[in-house]
Motif scaffolding. Structure first.
Motif, PDB file in Angstrom:
ATOM      1  N   LEU A 167       0.601  -3.658  -7.814  1.00 39.15           N
ATOM      2  CA  LEU A 167       0.419  -3.891  -6.376  1.00 39.15           C
ATOM      3  C   LEU A 167       1.352  -4.994  -5.855  1.00 39.15           C
TER       4      LEU A 167
ATOM      5  N   LEU B 298       4.375  -4.151  -3.763  1.00 40.67           N
ATOM      6  CA  LEU B 298       4.218  -3.581  -2.409  1.00 40.67           C
ATOM      7  C   LEU B 298       4.986  -4.322  -1.301  1.00 40.67           C
ATOM      8  N   PRO B 299       4.905  -5.656  -1.228  1.00 39.47           N
ATOM      9  CA  PRO B 299       5.535  -6.331  -0.080  1.00 39.47           C
ATOM     10  C   PRO B 299       7.024  -6.043   0.060  1.00 39.47           C
TER      11      PRO B 299
ATOM     12  N   LEU C  62       7.446  -2.585   1.828  1.00 36.46           N
ATOM     13  CA  LEU C  62       7.084  -2.440   3.238  1.00 36.46           C
ATOM     14  C   LEU C  62       8.229  -2.938   4.111  1.00 36.46           C
TER      15      LEU C  62
ATOM     16  N   VAL D 233       5.439  -6.387   8.273  1.00 38.31           N
ATOM     17  CA  VAL D 233       4.795  -7.625   7.814  1.00 38.31           C
ATOM     18  C   VAL D 233       4.830  -8.661   8.944  1.00 38.31           C
TER      19      VAL D 233
ATOM     20  N   CYS E   4       7.892 -11.561   1.990  1.00 35.29           N
ATOM     21  CA  CYS E   4       8.393 -10.188   1.810  1.00 35.29           C
ATOM     22  C   CYS E   4       9.244 -10.062   0.545  1.00 35.29           C
TER      23      CYS E   4
ATOM     24  N   LEU F 221      -1.653 -11.463  -2.964  1.00 37.07           N
ATOM     25  CA  LEU F 221      -1.619 -10.035  -2.634  1.00 37.07           C
ATOM     26  C   LEU F 221      -2.235  -9.768  -1.263  1.00 37.07           C
TER      27      LEU F 221
ATOM     28  N   THR G 166       0.329 -10.918   1.428  1.00 32.55           N
ATOM     29  CA  THR G 166       1.622 -10.237   1.464  1.00 32.55           C
ATOM     30  C   THR G 166       1.526  -8.719   1.578  1.00 32.55           C
ATOM     31  N   ALA G 167       0.493  -8.114   1.017  1.00 31.88           N
ATOM     32  CA  ALA G 167       0.439  -6.644   1.010  1.00 31.88           C
ATOM     33  C   ALA G 167      -0.798  -6.093   1.717  1.00 31.88           C
TER      34      ALA G 167
ATOM     35  N   LEU H  48      -1.116  -3.890   5.364  1.00 37.41           N
ATOM     36  CA  LEU H  48      -1.647  -2.530   5.262  1.00 37.41           C
ATOM     37  C   LEU H  48      -2.968  -2.416   6.030  1.00 37.41           C
TER      38      LEU H  48
ATOM     39  N   ALA I 210       4.936   4.321   4.032  1.00 37.50           N
ATOM     40  CA  ALA I 210       4.665   3.408   2.912  1.00 37.50           C
ATOM     41  C   ALA I 210       4.170   4.203   1.706  1.00 37.50           C
TER      42      ALA I 210
END
Lengths: 512, 343
Positions: free
Chosen positions: A84, A87-88, A91, A96, A119, A269, A272-273, A277, A490
């Protein structure tokens, strides 16, 4: 490696990656350079360097401990968080930035630096994790015996830092070339302009393309300055290579710190992600106008209906770019690693396509390909495929050169002595041994191509891509549709990596 | 689960390659470059394709490029291999600039006969239709719209930090600020733009990424009011946000109307199809459809029916502008604004 094969790959690289850049650089007249180095533009450049340094520092401060925790310790669910954690970087940074602006009142330079650092932290985390995994078990056990976990970390940090710094250089490069995030984040309060704004504005204000290209040069120089130490680290073989009798280190026990460490991982997490989302999910369901799952279902149905053909085009172009880039990158990466002194000179040249601003590469693509001889290619979907392949080839070359460095040259030598020709050795000895790297490099090109907009916006085929549809939709204010489509993008960006992670037995290899 | 062998990888790669090859081909009867939002223009162009039986390829711009991407491409392609037949622009200055550089051809469309003369090129190289107005979008929960009636209200100290506009380096904001110089006079026009730049430096005036972003800031109450286009205002209105549009300077300089423009490129490879398309788009029915859409474009012909929320001539004072003058000035002004706003 046979000379014809290398020459063919070099020609392909020159056509796809270098020609668009060279065509544009050739337009610069000496007098165009004066405006590019004015007091105002140098002040912007100074601020941009500050932004890059700050974002790289944030990425380093977050990425290094995150990489350590998820790769080496017994933090609960470490493997899941590790996946995970990527992810950032997948994206779009603007997404973000938008979620950040929706959740926080912090604006201006500080917020921009923070957002771009958040990011890009996965780059540092990925490299740091890999480096921590390559600490020899015997060396670590000795350090643990002498000084416990703290002593081991003190001994290992100097071994891991080159890899983390290598990644931080790329975080710097990504940060200084972004103009959407600074523009968006500083839209309330004092404006915080950066040099990438200047590059884009010069294209709009100046029909003399030579001057516009010259305006990009300071940023290109800054990018080159950031990539130089990265290349030096790589050349000096400081990026966590390991010996043939390497023993994989075991999992480190954190004891009472296990749960606080999990909180740190989840916090990183979350910010940042999961927050971006979640922000998108919230808006796909109606957002502040009234959230409902029915609304969300309708938004996704509409996004699929309107964006289906765009998603198909994007998938096709991104997969095509990966297929074109991988064989060229495999040959060049192999040559780069095995050719000694020549490889040292090839490495900086190989980075040129990503060292120039995307808009310059895109217009270079028009100037190079829109000719009577190549007009059919320019008009077709192949243009998007070739543009993406050319732009992102440097990542493939670097990934393969790193993978080849780990491959015992004696295997290839044995095949040669057994009579296998160079192409056969490459296809049946080198490529299979690098299968995870082949897939990893293809995934990198695929991901970057799916996200690409700035260079692609200028070529005809890009009109059918999903990112194009997404950015068009942002304008007319259908936030639920935009959010749903962004989430679909995404998902498709992440999909290949997830498939590999779940179904393949070996880990994806894209890092040196 | 079997591991991925090199053979499988290669087979997969070959299969995907064939798919990519299959997906990349085609030679159209007409190529249109269009910077009006895809959402509004695409259905119209698709209808033209169905009615005419022509294979039309349309290539759009995105909001972030503010129309400049397509104009840049027309210039770049014209040098080696022109491919665009028709340029449908969502504003005027870039089109005029292309005309001034000799990149457009004259065509006197019969459909344009009843469009007012100030929105048509005297040399017939471009035609205007379906305009957007430059208005203040006002959050009615924060400000009474009656309190605002002049463009200078943006700089009133009482609104410090509560007003917004897009950076005037592209799009309709660039055209708008460029137009102020001839309309207000060089000194007053400069004073307006320089004041905006000065206030933006200290955060008294918020500089958004574009007009749609200004609309978002206002509708969410992060700004009280700001410059935007009527299509952006209409989107916020339709979504039910507490917003109103103010058409400022009724007794002064007036409100700037920025029409869509359509033109045929100088070396259009398919001129016959291009003329058919231009004739089709310039019909009053298309203006009426654009007025009824979410874009709420203002018809230039007084005779064209429009919904109640789309203003007619009685609802505002139109700013008097010479589009040729603006087209000629826009490039130099952009460079000036770059010096002022990019510090």
């Amino acid at each position: 490696m046979s000379r014809p094969l290398v020459v063919t790959a070099l020609v392909a690289f020159a056509v796809l990656g270098l020609a668009p850049v060279v065509v544009m650089l050739a337009r610069i007249e000496p007098h165009d350079l004066t405006a590019a180095f004015s007091q105002r533009s140098l002040a912007l450049l100074g601020r941009t360097a500050l932004l890059g340094g700050g974002a790289a520092a944030v990425a380093l401060v977050i990425g290094l401990p995150f990489g350590f925790l998820v790769a080496r310790t017994d933090v609960p669910g470490a493997g899941v968080w590790r996946v995970l954690g990527v992810l950032p970087i997948l994206l779009p940074p603007l997404v973000v930035a938008m979620s950040w602006a929706g959740m926080s009142t912090l604006r201006g330079g500080m917020a921009t630096t923070l957002v771009l650092g958040l990011c890009t932290f996965p780059l540092v985390a990925l490299y740091a994790a890999r480096a921590f995994e390559r600490i020899d078990a015997r060396q670590e056990e000795a350090a643990l015996l002498a000084g416990g976990l703290r002593g081991a970390l003190r001994a290992e940090l100097p071994l891991v830092m080159p890899s983390a710094l290598f990644a931080a250089c790329f975080a710097f490069v990504l940060a200084i070339n972004d103009f959407a995030v600074p523009d968006y984040v500083s839209s309330i309060g004092p404006k915080w302009n950066v040099y990438a704004d200047e590059v884009f504005a010069s294209w709009r204000s100046d029909q003399n393309t030579g001057r516009a290209v010259a305006a990009a040069l300071p940023l290109v120089l800054l990018t080159a300055l950031a990539l130089w130490p990265a290349l030096e680290l790589r050349r000096r073989n400081l990026l966590a290579s390991f010996a043939s009798d390497f023993r994989r280190p075991g999992t480190l026990r954190l004891g009472a710190w296990r749960w606080p460490a999990l909180c740190v991982v989840l916090l990183v997490l979350g910010v940042t992600a999961l927050a971006p989302l979640g922000y998108l999910l919230y808006w796909s369901g109606g957002g502040t106008r009234g959230f409902s799952f029915e609304h969300m279902r309708a938004a996704f149905a509409y996004a699929l209906e309107v964006g289906r053909s765009n998603l198909q085009s994007s998938l096709l172009f991104a997969a095509g770019a990966a297929l074109v880039a991988v064989p060229i990158g495999l040959v060049l990466g192999h040559a780069l690693e095995r050719s000694g002194r020549a490889g040292r000179w090839l490495a900086p040249v190989a980075l040129l396509p990503i060292a120039v601003p995307a808009i310059l590469f895109g217009i270079g693509g028009i100037a190079f390909w829109n000719r009577p001889l190549t007009g059919a290619v320019y008009d077709s979907g192949w243009m998007a495929v070739l543009l993406f392949a050319g732009r992102f080839l440097p990542f493939v070359v670097l990934a393969f050169s790193a993978a080849v460095a780990m491959l015992d040259p004696r295997i290839e030598e044995s095949a040669r002595l057994a009579g296998a020709r160079p192409a056969r050795r490459l296809a049946w000895i080198v490529a299979p041994a690098l299968a995870p790297a082949v897939f990893g490099a293809a995934a990198v090109v695929y991901v970057l191509s799916m996200r690409e907009l700035d260079a692609a916006i200028l070529v005809p085929a890009a009109n059918s891509t999903v990112l194009f549809r997404l950015y068009n939709a942002v304008h007319f204010g259908r936030d639920d549709f935009v959010a749903a489509l962004a989430l679909l993008v995404a998902f498709f960006v992440i999909a290949p990596g997830l498939l590999w992670t779940f179904f393949a037995r070996r880990r994806l290899e894209v890092l040196p | 689960m079997p591991s991925l062998t090199s053979r499988r990888v290669l087979h997969g790669a070959l299969a995907s390659g064939v798919l990519v090859l299959a997906g990349c081909s085609g030679a159209p009867d007409l190529i249109v470059y269009c910077s009006l939002d895809q959402t509004f223009s695409e259905p119209l162009i698709q209808r033209f394709a169905r009615e005419s039986g022509l294979d039309v390829r349309v290539e759009f711009d995105i909001e972030a490029n503010k129309n400049v991407g397509l104009a840049m491409r027309i210039r770049e392609e014209a040098a080696a291999r022109p491919r665009c037949d028709v340029f449908w622009s969502n504003e005027t200055a870039q089109t005029v600039s292309l005309a001034e550089d000799g990149l457009l051809q004259a065509y006197d469309s019969p459909s344009a006969a009843d469009i007012p003369g100030e929105f048509r090129d005297p040399e017939k190289r471009w035609n205007g239709f379906a305009a957007r107005a430059r208005v203040f979008i006002v959050n009615t929960q924060l400000v009474d719209p009656a309190e605002i009636d002049s463009m200078w209200d943006l700089f009133e100290p009482r609104w410090k930090g509560k007003v917004a506009m897009a950076r005037p380096l592209a799009g309709t904001t660039l055209t708008h600020m460029t137009a102020l110089y001839p309309v207000l006079g060089e000194a007053e026009g400069r004073r307006y733009v320089e004041t905006a730049a000065r206030l933006a430096q200290d955060g008294s005036l918020n500089l958004a990424t574009g007009n749609a972003h200004v609309m978002r800031l206002v509708r969410e109450g992060q700004a009280a009011f700001g410059w935007t286009d009527t299509d952006d205002y209409n989107v916020a209105r339709l979504e039910g946000y507490p917003v109103a549009a103010v058409y400022p300077d009724r007794n002064g300089a007036g409100t700037l109307l920025i029409p869509n423009t359509i033109c045929i490129t100088k070396s259009a490879p398919r001129p016959e199809a291009a003329r058919r398309f231009v004739d089709w788009v310039l019909r009053p029915e298309i203006e009426a459809e654009l007025a009824s859409s979410r874009a709420a474009q203002v018809p230039l012909r007084a005779s064209v029916a429009r919904p109640a929320h789309v203003v007619d001539a009685s609802g505002f004072t139109a700013m008097k502008v010479d589009w040729r003058e603006i087209g000629r000035a826009v490039q130099a002004r952009t460079a000036e604004f770059q010096e002022l706003f990019l510090k």
